[in-house]
Structures are given as structure tokens and as C-alpha cells.
Design a protein around this motif. Structure first.
Motif, mmCIF file in Angstrom:
data_model
loop_
_atom_site.group_PDB
_atom_site.id
_atom_site.type_symbol
_atom_site.label_atom_id
_atom_site.label_comp_id
_atom_site.label_asym_id
_atom_site.label_seq_id
_atom_site.Cartn_x
_atom_site.Cartn_y
_atom_site.Cartn_z
ATOM 1 N N GLU A 100 -86.874 -71.355 56.998
ATOM 2 C CA GLU A 100 -88.226 -71.938 56.759
ATOM 3 C C GLU A 100 -89.117 -71.227 56.706
ATOM 4 O OE1 GLU A 100 -87.039 -76.377 59.176
ATOM 5 O OE2 GLU A 100 -87.870 -74.623 60.146
ATOM 6 N N ALA A 113 -82.837 -77.265 49.521
ATOM 7 C CA ALA A 113 -83.946 -78.004 49.310
ATOM 8 C C ALA A 113 -85.068 -77.182 49.321
ATOM 9 C CB ALA A 113 -83.909 -79.182 50.123
ATOM 10 N N LEU A 114 -85.136 -76.198 50.246
ATOM 11 C CA LEU A 114 -86.354 -75.420 50.698
ATOM 12 C C LEU A 114 -86.569 -74.459 49.583
ATOM 13 C CD1 LEU A 114 -86.099 -74.561 54.442
ATOM 14 C CD2 LEU A 114 -87.857 -75.781 53.314
ATOM 15 N N SER A 173 -74.334 -78.062 56.010
ATOM 16 C CA SER A 173 -75.627 -78.510 56.660
ATOM 17 C C SER A 173 -76.660 -77.584 56.321
ATOM 18 C CB SER A 173 -75.721 -78.962 57.998
ATOM 19 O OG SER A 173 -77.155 -79.627 58.452
ATOM 20 N N LEU A 174 -76.476 -76.200 56.598
ATOM 21 C CA LEU A 174 -77.409 -75.206 56.562
ATOM 22 C C LEU A 174 -77.556 -75.064 54.752
ATOM 23 C CD1 LEU A 174 -79.736 -73.456 57.524
ATOM 24 C CD2 LEU A 174 -77.651 -71.420 57.649
ATOM 25 N N LYS A 214 -77.541 -77.329 52.302
ATOM 26 C CA LYS A 214 -78.256 -78.339 52.125
ATOM 27 C C LYS A 214 -79.739 -78.277 52.177
ATOM 28 C CE LYS A 214 -76.721 -81.299 49.782
ATOM 29 N NZ LYS A 214 -76.477 -81.379 48.212
ATOM 30 N N SER A 215 -79.861 -77.733 53.487
ATOM 31 C CA SER A 215 -81.383 -77.764 53.916
ATOM 32 C C SER A 215 -81.997 -76.709 53.264
ATOM 33 C CB SER A 215 -81.619 -77.215 55.438
ATOM 34 O OG SER A 215 -81.140 -78.286 56.216
ATOM 35 N N ALA A 216 -81.074 -75.523 53.144
ATOM 36 C CA ALA A 216 -81.806 -74.054 52.323
ATOM 37 C C ALA A 216 -82.077 -74.400 51.056
ATOM 38 C CB ALA A 216 -80.898 -73.102 52.462
ATOM 39 N N LEU A 264 -81.777 -72.053 60.614
ATOM 40 C CA LEU A 264 -82.879 -72.911 59.828
ATOM 41 C C LEU A 264 -84.165 -72.483 59.818
ATOM 42 C CD1 LEU A 264 -83.142 -75.007 57.735
ATOM 43 C CD2 LEU A 264 -83.133 -76.721 59.491
ATOM 44 N N SER A 265 -84.636 -71.988 61.185
ATOM 45 C CA SER A 265 -85.746 -71.617 61.423
ATOM 46 C C SER A 265 -86.386 -70.344 60.482
ATOM 47 C CB SER A 265 -86.310 -71.331 62.866
ATOM 48 O OG SER A 265 -85.524 -70.603 63.536
#
Length: 124
Positions: free
Chosen positions: A91, A49-50, A42-43, A45-47, A87-88
Motif C-alpha cells: 500500500e 488491484a492496487l 490473497s496478497l 489479489k490485493s497487490a 500488504l502495508s
């Protein structure tokens, strides 16, 4: 995604072990403790994309047994994150990365986000 050196991880965060000869070439490598597969996926995929808008791809992402995250980008910059709330931290970094690198001809060697109030950048 490749999970460590001998397995793959699917889009549900499940690890499976096909024959090594069947692994697609050039897959990003992710890894972490056995019970953290879904969190790592999950991390990732989020990273990914950022940082994609900055043309930075994640080559490797590891949740260390020493309680920190280590990400390696396609430009070989290594990012260190605290284990808690990664994640924070990602970001925050994605919001300041261009400002950090704007006045430099070379990419950072490392960016360490494990500090309470700031970050440390080491240049190549």
C-alpha cells in the motif's frame, strides 16, 4: 494463477495439479511454502488491484524461504518486501510509486522495501 512450475491455484487459494498441457498461457506465477497458499493468493489479489490503475501487472510473486517477498511487475521491476505485513508495504509503495518514477525515463530495476525507515531504488 500458476503455483510454481507444476500446479495452479484457484480463487479459494487451493492448489491443484492438472496436466501441464492444460495450463493457460501467460498466467502470473505465485509460489511460497506449502502452508502459505491462501496468504500468497490473497496478497497477490490485493497487490494486483492496487497496481492495476498504474498499468502494472504482477508477473511473479514469491514468498521466499528466506523470509521475504519478491514481486516482479510486467515492466520487469522487482520489488522486495519484508515477510511481516507485506500488504502495508505494498500500500505504501502504490502510494509513492508514481513519485519515485516521475523524473526517470526508465523503470526501476529493483525497489527494496525491507528497510526500517525507507526504501532503496536501483535503476536500469
Amino acid at each position: 494463477l500458476q503455483w510454481g512450475g507444476r500446479a495452479l491455484i484457484n480463487s479459494s487459494g487451493d492448489v491443484f495439479t492438472p496436466a501441464l498441457s492444460s495450463f493457460p498461457k501467460g498466467l502470473p506465477v505465485v509460489h511460497g511454502p506449502k502452508d502459505k497458499e491462501k496468504e500468497v493468493y490473497s496478497l497477490y489479489k490485493s497487490a494486483a488491484a492496487l497496481f492495476e490503475p498504474m498499468d502494472l501487472k504482477i508477473k511473479q510473486m514469491i514468498l521466499s524461504s528466506y523470509h521475504y517477498w519478491e514481486l516482479t511487475f510486467s515492466n520487469n521491476t522487482v520489488i522486495y518486501l519484508k515477510e511481516a505485513k507485506p500488504l502495508s508495504q505494498i500500500e505504501l509503495l502504490s502510494g509513492v510509486y508514481r513519485r519515485i518514477t516521475a523524473d526517470h525515463k526508465k523503470d526501476p530495476k529493483t525497489i527494496d522495501m525491507r528497510y526500517k525507515s525507507g526504501l532503496a531504488v536501483r535503476w536500469k
